[in-house]
Design an enzyme around this catalytic site. Structure first.
Site, PDB file in Angstrom:
ATOM      1  N   ALA A  33       0.824  -1.204   0.000  1.00  0.00           N
ATOM      2  CA  ALA A  33       0.000   0.000   0.000  1.00  0.00           C
ATOM      3  C   ALA A  33       0.861   1.259   0.000  1.00  0.00           C
ATOM      4  O   ALA A  33       1.930   1.289   0.593  1.00  0.00           O
ATOM      5  CB  ALA A  33      -0.910   0.006   1.226  1.00  0.00           C
ATOM      6  N   ASP A  34       0.355   2.275  -0.681  1.00  0.00           N
ATOM      7  CA  ASP A  34       0.939   3.608  -0.562  1.00  0.00           C
ATOM      8  C   ASP A  34      -0.127   4.503   0.068  1.00  0.00           C
ATOM      9  O   ASP A  34      -1.220   4.024   0.408  1.00  0.00           O
ATOM     10  CB  ASP A  34       1.415   4.139  -1.921  1.00  0.00           C
ATOM     11  CG  ASP A  34       0.298   4.212  -2.957  1.00  0.00           C
ATOM     12  OD1 ASP A  34      -0.896   4.170  -2.582  1.00  0.00           O
ATOM     13  OD2 ASP A  34       0.623   4.314  -4.153  1.00  0.00           O
ATOM     14  N   SER A  35       0.156   5.768   0.234  1.00  0.00           N
ATOM     15  CA  SER A  35      -0.781   6.642   0.940  1.00  0.00           C
ATOM     16  C   SER A  35      -2.119   6.753   0.206  1.00  0.00           C
ATOM     17  O   SER A  35      -3.172   6.811   0.834  1.00  0.00           O
ATOM     18  CB  SER A  35      -0.167   8.019   1.175  1.00  0.00           C
ATOM     19  OG  SER A  35       0.241   8.589  -0.048  1.00  0.00           O
ATOM     20  N   SER A  37      -3.550   4.425  -1.694  1.00  0.00           N
ATOM     21  CA  SER A  37      -4.329   3.199  -1.522  1.00  0.00           C
ATOM     22  C   SER A  37      -4.905   3.101  -0.112  1.00  0.00           C
ATOM     23  O   SER A  37      -6.009   2.578   0.069  1.00  0.00           O
ATOM     24  CB  SER A  37      -3.523   1.948  -1.896  1.00  0.00           C
ATOM     25  OG  SER A  37      -2.324   1.874  -1.196  1.00  0.00           O
TER      26      SER A  37
END
Length: 79
Positions: A33-35, A37
């Protein structure tokens, strides 16, 4: 459906994983995950559970358990 399972399914869908492959103590960023997502997941939690998550609470979602706890906390505030 149990909250934990549904939260895992939402995370899995966002990250293109199988929910059965996601342990409760997984770090969401380690799952890919990134910010953006994470924000999408929180929006999905809001829609799925009919809750409203404060913007500042999004940063507290680090693990799958944190996500579950956030949803449970917001559900308890609805009552």
């Amino acid at each position: 459906m149990e909250v934990t399972q549904r939260v895992k399914e939402i995370i899995a869908a966002e990250l293109h994983l199988k929910s059965s492959d996601i342990p409760d103590n997984s770090n969401i960023k380690d799952l890919g995950a990134d910010s953006l997502s994470v924000v999408n997941m929180v929006l999905a939690f809001e829609g799925e559970f009919s809750i409203s998550v404060p913007d500042d609470a999004v940063d507290s979602v680090i693990t799958v358990k944190d996500a579950v706890d956030l949803v449970v906390d917001q559900l308890s505030r609805k009552v």
